[in-house]
Motif scaffolding. Structure first.
Motif, short mmCIF file in Angstrom:
data_model
loop_
_atom_site.label_atom_id
_atom_site.label_comp_id
_atom_site.label_asym_id
_atom_site.label_seq_id
_atom_site.Cartn_x
_atom_site.Cartn_y
_atom_site.Cartn_z
N GLU A 137 1.06 -1.35 0.26
CA GLU A 137 -0.25 -0.09 0.04
C GLU A 137 0.87 1.25 -0.31
N PRO A 138 0.84 2.09 -0.66
CA PRO A 138 1.40 3.71 -0.76
C PRO A 138 0.78 4.04 0.96
N LEU A 139 1.92 5.29 0.54
CA LEU A 139 1.57 6.10 2.32
C LEU A 139 0.86 6.72 2.59
N LYS A 140 0.49 7.27 2.99
CA LYS A 140 -0.93 8.50 2.92
C LYS A 140 -0.20 9.19 3.80
N ILE A 141 -0.38 10.45 3.02
CA ILE A 141 0.12 12.14 3.88
C ILE A 141 -0.35 11.81 5.40
N GLY A 142 1.10 12.65 6.00
CA GLY A 142 0.72 12.57 7.36
C GLY A 142 2.03 11.25 7.86
N GLU A 143 1.17 10.72 6.91
CA GLU A 143 1.81 8.66 8.10
C GLU A 143 3.84 8.87 8.39
N VAL A 144 3.84 8.52 8.85
CA VAL A 144 5.44 8.03 9.49
C VAL A 144 6.16 7.73 7.92
N VAL A 145 7.23 7.72 7.36
CA VAL A 145 7.99 7.34 6.35
C VAL A 145 8.37 5.75 6.58
N THR A 146 7.86 5.10 5.54
CA THR A 146 8.06 4.25 5.54
C THR A 146 10.10 3.68 6.29
N GLY A 147 10.52 2.70 7.07
CA GLY A 147 11.69 2.45 6.86
C GLY A 147 12.29 1.22 8.06
N GLU A 148 13.62 0.99 8.45
CA GLU A 148 14.06 0.26 9.11
C GLU A 148 14.59 0.50 10.32
N SER A 149 15.08 0.50 11.60
CA SER A 149 15.65 1.03 12.38
C SER A 149 16.84 -0.01 12.69
N ALA A 150 18.11 0.25 13.43
CA ALA A 150 18.28 -0.11 13.95
C ALA A 150 18.98 0.15 15.57
N GLY A 151 18.43 -0.65 16.55
CA GLY A 151 18.83 0.31 17.68
C GLY A 151 18.67 -0.88 19.25
N ILE A 152 18.57 0.18 20.34
CA ILE A 152 18.92 -0.53 21.80
C ILE A 152 17.16 -0.81 22.41
N VAL A 153 16.74 -1.76 22.83
CA VAL A 153 15.62 -1.21 24.15
C VAL A 153 15.93 -0.68 25.14
N VAL A 154 15.10 -0.02 25.43
CA VAL A 154 15.61 1.31 26.59
C VAL A 154 14.58 0.88 27.68
N GLU A 155 13.39 0.48 27.27
CA GLU A 155 12.17 0.16 28.80
C GLU A 155 11.77 -1.27 27.75
N SER A 156 11.40 -1.51 28.76
CA SER A 156 11.00 -3.29 28.09
C SER A 156 9.57 -3.39 29.85
N ARG A 157 8.76 -3.66 28.52
CA ARG A 157 7.55 -4.16 29.35
C ARG A 157 6.64 -5.69 28.75
N SER A 158 8.08 -6.31 28.10
CA SER A 158 7.68 -7.11 27.37
C SER A 158 8.63 -8.40 27.53
N ASP A 159 8.22 -9.64 27.45
CA ASP A 159 9.25 -11.34 28.41
C ASP A 159 10.31 -11.17 27.00
N ARG A 160 10.11 -10.77 26.05
CA ARG A 160 10.44 -11.57 24.78
C ARG A 160 11.96 -10.35 24.74
N TRP A 161 12.57 -9.49 25.51
CA TRP A 161 12.86 -8.62 25.01
C TRP A 161 13.95 -7.87 26.21
N ALA A 162 14.97 -7.41 26.38
CA ALA A 162 15.36 -6.93 28.12
C ALA A 162 16.38 -5.39 27.41
N VAL A 163 16.13 -4.81 28.59
CA VAL A 163 17.12 -3.45 28.29
C VAL A 163 18.12 -3.72 27.89
N GLY A 164 18.31 -2.85 26.60
CA GLY A 164 19.82 -3.40 26.37
C GLY A 164 20.19 -3.67 25.39
N ASP A 165 19.36 -4.72 25.14
CA ASP A 165 19.19 -6.08 23.69
C ASP A 165 19.37 -4.91 22.16
N ALA A 166 19.57 -5.55 21.40
CA ALA A 166 19.65 -4.88 20.53
C ALA A 166 19.36 -5.77 19.44
#
Ligand SMILES: NC(=O)c1ccc[n+]([C@@H]2O[C@H](COP(=O)([O-])OP(=O)(O)OC[C@H]3O[C@@H](n4cnc5c(N)ncnc54)[C@H](OP(=O)(O)O)[C@@H]3O)[C@@H](O)[C@H]2O)c1
Length: 341
Positions: free
Chosen positions: A64-93
């Protein structure tokens, strides 16, 4: 609500031709408190990829095309800085397919979040050689190109994120590899550092003759990244039984008008008297095997058989300009934007 803010680029208007600055708007919004199961990710690198231009067009392609006003599609790499998920701990890449934004709040179970093993390669490599582009080259060449040792492989956008993996994999598999790239520096990189047998500068003139000289046994696999003049030049060289994985055709992405009316690789290849086998593929076809592919690619990096290069633009604010540069070939290897970390 936290006191934190998230910066995000949204599509302000649809580009006509090259995406100008006013097609994008930078917004600053508060970061919401996490709900149960969610994580907050600090994005360190944003990946810029040619397909994003397609999302800015009106009309449906494979997505589907992006709608006007929508966040531009893309992927980033980063670090978990806060977690309320069993799958991820703070510091995970990890990598997160959550658009152009600096503070990402996402469902921890989302398939758009993938672990990035920084013991294998630096974090940002999971957006390039070990990530989506690397896997694209890995599967596109092997599953659609069906390469055999001794055959001749031509790959366009050869020094780029996908093309550089395709060409080096071709050498690992025992093929003669001929790259096509823009400019002498990119061509000598492909030949001298990546080990391609030849690399043709399509901007230097005489493309058809130069390609024919570099492929004395004809072409068995053409890995299509660009379309346009390069496709027309390869078209006269196919051997019987040749295969063409159509990965993309970046030379047309900024073109104005209806894509259906343009000369695409499908029209060029389909119009040949003896048409090579060709089909468009998406890396998502092999999603179940992505982790194995990344592990294999990491193994080749460790053994010195796979090299990669990155162009890193500094600062989230320059994402639109870096994206324009990518579509104009100003990148040399994987185009990233460094945000934090
Ligand atoms: N099907 C899939 O699942 C999938 C996944 C990822 C990527 N892709 C496609 O793979 C291709 C390469 O993507 P990438 O991420 O690896 O980008 P990239 O090659 O790192 O960067 C794009 C390159 O395209 C080349 N280019 C731009 N305009 C051109 C033109 N008019 N003629 C010829 N080449 C031109 C430039 O290289 P030069 O300086 O050498 O011209 C530029 O550096 C794109 O078509 C992309 O859409 C497909």
């Amino acid at each position: 609500m936290t006191s934190l803010s998230n910066q995000r680029w949204v599509l302000a208007k649809r580009p006509v031709g090259e995406p100008a600055d006013d097609c994008f708007a930078l917004q600053e919004v508060p970061v919401a408190d996490l709900e149960e199961g969610q994580v907050r990710i600090e994005a360190h690198y944003l990946s810029l990829d040619p397909y994003m231009r397609g999302r800015m067009r009106e009309g449906k392609s494979y997505a589907e095309p992006l709608k006007i006003g929508e966040v531009v599609t893309g992927e980033s790499a980063g670090i978990v800085v806060e977690s309320r998920s069993d799958r991820w701990a703070v510091g995970d890449a990890l990598t997160a397919h959550q658009g152009w934004q600096t503070q990402i709040v996402a469902d921890g179970d989302s398939p758009a979040l993938l672990r990035a093993d920084t013991a294998l390669a630096p974090l940002q490599a999971w957006l390039g050689v070990l990530g989506m582009p690397g896997r694209t080259g890995f599967f596109g060449l092997q599953r659609v190109g069906l390469p055999q040792a001794g055959e001749t492989l031509v790959v366009s956008a050869a020094s780029g994120a996908v093309g550089s993996v395709v060409g080096q994999l071709g050498k690992i598999l025992g093929l003669r590899v001929v790259g096509v790239a823009g400019g002498p520096e990119k061509c000598s990189y492909c030949r001298d550092e990546l080990g391609f047998d030849a690399c043709i500068d399509y901007k230097a003139g005489g493309l058809t003759e130069q390609l024919a000289d570099a492929c004395p046994q004809g072409v068995d696999v053409y890995f299509e990244n660009v379309g346009g003049a390069v496709t027309r030049a390869v078209a006269g060289l196919f051997n019987p039984g040749a295969r063409v994985p159509i990965c993309g055709f970046v030379s047309l992405y900024n073109a104005e008008g209806d894509m259906a009316a343009m000369e695409t690789p499908f029209t060029v290849l389909g119009g040949l008297e003896t048409s090579p086998e060709h089909r468009f593929f998406l890396v998502g076809e092999w999603r179940d095997e992505w982790l194995e592919a990344s592990a294999q690619l990491a193994g080749w990096i460790a053994s010195g058989q796979l090299k990669y290069r990155e162009t890193i633009a500094e600062g989230f604010a320059c994402a639109p300009a870096a994206f324009r540069g990518l579509l104009a070939g100003k990148n040399f290897g994987k185009q990233l934007v460094h945000i934090a970390g």
